[in-house]
Scaffold this active site. Sequence first.
Site, mmCIF file in Angstrom:
data_model
loop_
_atom_site.group_PDB
_atom_site.id
_atom_site.type_symbol
_atom_site.label_atom_id
_atom_site.label_comp_id
_atom_site.label_asym_id
_atom_site.label_seq_id
_atom_site.Cartn_x
_atom_site.Cartn_y
_atom_site.Cartn_z
ATOM 1 N N THR A 113 -8.832 6.244 -2.586
ATOM 2 C CA THR A 113 -10.160 5.708 -2.858
ATOM 3 C C THR A 113 -11.203 6.813 -2.700
ATOM 4 O O THR A 113 -12.277 6.721 -3.291
ATOM 5 C CB THR A 113 -10.524 4.558 -1.892
ATOM 6 O OG1 THR A 113 -10.229 4.977 -0.548
ATOM 7 C CG2 THR A 113 -9.735 3.305 -2.224
ATOM 8 N N HIS A 130 0.793 -1.233 0.000
ATOM 9 C CA HIS A 130 0.000 0.000 0.000
ATOM 10 C C HIS A 130 0.821 1.278 0.000
ATOM 11 O O HIS A 130 0.251 2.361 0.060
ATOM 12 C CB HIS A 130 -0.927 0.027 1.218
ATOM 13 C CG HIS A 130 -2.125 -0.849 1.097
ATOM 14 N ND1 HIS A 130 -3.308 -0.422 0.553
ATOM 15 C CD2 HIS A 130 -2.316 -2.144 1.426
ATOM 16 C CE1 HIS A 130 -4.191 -1.407 0.566
ATOM 17 N NE2 HIS A 130 -3.600 -2.468 1.097
ATOM 18 N N LYS A 180 -14.816 7.715 -4.758
ATOM 19 C CA LYS A 180 -16.128 8.010 -4.165
ATOM 20 C C LYS A 180 -16.668 9.327 -4.715
ATOM 21 O O LYS A 180 -17.857 9.462 -5.015
ATOM 22 C CB LYS A 180 -16.013 8.089 -2.641
ATOM 23 C CG LYS A 180 -15.516 6.802 -1.985
ATOM 24 C CD LYS A 180 -15.227 7.029 -0.494
ATOM 25 C CE LYS A 180 -14.287 5.979 0.054
ATOM 26 N NZ LYS A 180 -13.728 6.344 1.375
ATOM 27 N N LYS A 193 -0.233 14.580 0.872
ATOM 28 C CA LYS A 193 -1.561 14.831 0.297
ATOM 29 C C LYS A 193 -1.776 16.314 -0.008
ATOM 30 O O LYS A 193 -2.675 16.683 -0.738
ATOM 31 C CB LYS A 193 -2.647 14.308 1.231
ATOM 32 C CG LYS A 193 -2.674 12.767 1.344
ATOM 33 C CD LYS A 193 -3.717 12.312 2.363
ATOM 34 C CE LYS A 193 -3.741 10.806 2.601
ATOM 35 N NZ LYS A 193 -4.493 10.061 1.559
ATOM 36 N N LYS A 220 -9.646 13.767 3.708
ATOM 37 C CA LYS A 220 -8.724 12.626 3.785
ATOM 38 C C LYS A 220 -7.800 12.885 4.960
ATOM 39 O O LYS A 220 -7.810 13.977 5.526
ATOM 40 C CB LYS A 220 -7.916 12.491 2.492
ATOM 41 C CG LYS A 220 -7.269 13.818 2.027
ATOM 42 C CD LYS A 220 -6.516 13.672 0.709
ATOM 43 C CE LYS A 220 -7.411 13.615 -0.509
ATOM 44 N NZ LYS A 220 -7.227 12.385 -1.271
ATOM 45 N N ARG A 221 -7.012 11.882 5.372
ATOM 46 C CA ARG A 221 -6.052 12.129 6.439
ATOM 47 C C ARG A 221 -5.176 13.328 6.092
ATOM 48 O O ARG A 221 -4.856 13.564 4.918
ATOM 49 C CB ARG A 221 -5.192 10.886 6.679
ATOM 50 C CG ARG A 221 -5.936 9.752 7.374
ATOM 51 C CD ARG A 221 -6.473 10.144 8.743
ATOM 52 N NE ARG A 221 -5.408 10.276 9.711
ATOM 53 C CZ ARG A 221 -5.096 9.357 10.628
ATOM 54 N NH1 ARG A 221 -5.821 8.253 10.719
ATOM 55 N NH2 ARG A 221 -4.097 9.541 11.471
HETATM 56 C C1 LIG Z 1 -12.429 6.820 1.618
HETATM 57 C C2 LIG Z 1 -12.023 7.294 2.947
HETATM 58 C C3 LIG Z 1 -10.687 7.635 3.194
HETATM 59 C C4 LIG Z 1 -9.611 7.569 2.125
HETATM 60 O O1 LIG Z 1 -9.567 8.799 1.441
HETATM 61 P P1 LIG Z 1 -8.357 9.157 0.438
HETATM 62 O O2 LIG Z 1 -8.846 10.408 -0.214
HETATM 63 O O3 LIG Z 1 -8.264 8.028 -0.533
HETATM 64 O O4 LIG Z 1 -7.145 9.345 1.251
HETATM 65 C C5 LIG Z 1 -10.346 8.073 4.458
HETATM 66 N N1 LIG Z 1 -11.265 8.173 5.438
HETATM 67 C C6 LIG Z 1 -12.563 7.865 5.222
HETATM 68 C C7 LIG Z 1 -13.539 8.019 6.344
HETATM 69 C C8 LIG Z 1 -12.988 7.404 3.979
HETATM 70 O O5 LIG Z 1 -14.274 7.077 3.802
#
Ligand SMILES: *Cc1c(COP(=O)(O)O)cnc(C)c1O
Length: 841
Positions: free
Chosen positions: A682, A383, A686, A580, A574-575
């Site tokens: 991911t 990952h 979404k 990022k 995101k984190r």
């Molecule tokens: C999908 C998701 C992530 C991952 O987000 P990235 O933009 O891919 O880093 C992190 N936290 C939650 C709650 C998510 O649903």
Amino acid sequence: MTDLANPTSGESLGVNGSAVGPTGQTRSGMSADALRAAVRDHLVYSIARPAAVLTPEHYYRALSLAVRDRMQKRWMATTQDWLDLSAKVTCYLSAEFLMGPQLGNNLLNLGIEKQAREALSDLGQDLDEVLACEGEPGLGNGGLGRLAACYLDSLATLERPSIGYGIRYEFGIFRQEISDGWQVEKTDNWLVRGNPWEIDKPDASYVVNWGGHTEQYEDVTGRLRVRWVPQRVLQGVSYDTPVQGYGVNTCNTLTLWSARAVESFALEAFNTGDFYKAVDEEVVSETVSKVLYPNDEPEAGKRLRLLQQYFFVTCSLQDILSIHLKRAHLPLHRLPDKWAIQLNDTHPSIAVAELMRLLIDEHHLAWDDAWDLTVRTFGYTNHTLLPEALETWPLRIFGEALPRHLELIYEINDRFLDEVRARFPGDEERVSRMSLIGEDGGKSVRMAHLATVGSHAVNGVAALHSELLKQSVLKDFYEMWPERFGNVTNGVTPRRFLALSNPGLRALIDDTIGPGWLTDLERLHGLESFVDDPAFRLRWREVKRANKSRLAEYVHSITGIELDPTWMFDVQVKRIHEYKRQHLMVLHIIALYQRLKNNPGLTIPPRAFIFGGKAAPGYFMAKRIIKLITAVGDTINADPEVNRCMKLVFLPNFNVKNAHLVYPAANLSEQISTAGKEASGTGNMKFMINGAVTIGTLDGANVEIRQEAGAENFFLFGLTESQVEKVKADGYRPLSHVENDAELAGVLELIANGEFTHGDTEVLRPVVDNLVHHDPFLVLADYRSYVDCQDEVSRAWLDRDAWSRMSIRNTARSGKFSSDRAIREYCDEIWGVRPMSVDLE
Ligand SMILES: *Cc1c(COP(=O)(O)O)cnc(C)c1O
């Protein structure tokens, strides 16, 4: 799922409604009437509260129990079927499962949402209010844990027998509060109100050894064997949660292990009168599954973390072996025919050594046979490419904790390095690069190497990532075993991230292309023939508008900030991490602020900038970045000269539950990581599924998102991965970008001069210093490209119809990013696990 190890015990499972009569109907009937009766029943027999004191929370628990009842016979039938048919099973080993709220998802997958709404309404309750009572089971940090949860949903929906194995953390990821603009961490006591979805199996558990030393002994046949004499012993108890597939009978299992003191040990101390030692032992044992480590990337050297990993891995492998040996008396050499075990990153990679230990020390297999079975059983998903994030354990800590495993790893390594020497004679540098034992900065065990050597398949999580893996961190291994390497681009479940969280869009799609797309997401292409239909575009915009109002309402209730749903919603959730680049988005926001302040007559297309995400508690810079975001937000939101066309929100405590509100409300999806750093992402998927247009770099799955959406429906900016490498090799000079860009210089000056911090020039200095002097993520190098691209976004937004076309095309072309596609690839190319339909009759 320990009890399965003994499928013949107890009575026949009576799958087919052996339950007749009133109780059976109450437990299994799918009509609104049956559900209403079931809720009433649970209010009395499980909740035990008189009508006068019932709250929506009580109804939440009663309905959840009623829904769990309805999964029960499907769950038993699924398990019984794969036991009877001896079908191959996927075991997904993951230290994290970020499942999100379960009730709505289970109603959706069982096809009883309408019935539940009606049943509750008859009881004077509103389903949405009841759904809102469910807390977040936050047993993961972010993308990796959420991926595991999406994969469980797809495995069940695609009718593949599977078990998810993980840890039942008593405290999940911390709850984030914002105080004075800073992140404050609060403990997440998610179990305090009970968890209606799990079933504990206290009668069945496995023993977990820890520490101590090893001894050689001669067995009865005179063979030399090794025995591990542990310093400590604890046990793992399983808690099982049903994972119901959508529109099918298949209901798989998520088994989470909880640590307990071993009764006999505690008793021994009790009997000798050492009460305190007994209690102490218990405290220490139960610490093992106490809390999730809140880091997105592993940090080296935490003994308890190693114990957590070993704890859940050994319980899971013991469970698998025990089921295997009991089911149809299968011989051990059939293990790889019946089980595919996937390692979700290196967190469970100690499994390679542990399976060897179990096969050799406990089941007395010869080394070569054990190794052959091990490699054929495991697959490993990598990952991350960030070298600092590759997991290693200092040799001393590892050897003290797992002395037998260290011996086995040395033996695996000796044999492996002999193979390397045979393939690449005289290349001792390669040998030391590939060794399972790292020599740099004190000896350590390299977990990614162990996982790679012990698996027949290794995959990255997006096309670019898998290529880079072969060229960088696993290059030597690729040269040795090219056939082991593959790619499976991540996916997300459209059940949760479209149908459940965006009911308006779900209804519009149903109306437009009919049913069937939710399990065959490529069918969304059918929407493309409607992009030129003005009535359809209008409905499309109305759905998005309603989602934005829903998010605006939530934002207002949490932060007090009012957002206008007619504005563009520009979102990065995101984190928080430097790679990022949340701070790059902030620089653009400050640039707009600066333009508006310098030109009072200027108007720009109005935007709401929305951030969300947690920072690891010990990550200094990430916490400063949160402070930067909130400080800029406070300034902008309070200034009438700018808040007429821009606002900024930091939404606290981003999690799966509020993600349901965020992704469907976005117009613009920010995916702006430094190229080569985000393995896949991911969140990007979404957003796309929900009709947001992406502004992004050529990183992770963005590359494939742009390919699918078409370049004209994606806002691309920034350096490519190879350009990033070149800039670094040539010596990155951030100041050159400041010198050549007056706007950028002005932006940085505003931060440094305390414009957003009431004149305080210290608080945000570390962020500015970092950007200007030693930023490995090249924020300033991408600044101009990003801001120019954002100006293009603003122009595009003004053409409402053109934007709607882009939005529709993004959804229509998002089919590839369903986790169903990803799971099919894993099943076909790595696991060899086939569909098994479950018959309830
Ligand atoms: C999908 C998701 C992530 C991952 O987000 P990235 O933009 O891919 O880093 C992190 N936290 C939650 C709650 C998510 O649903």
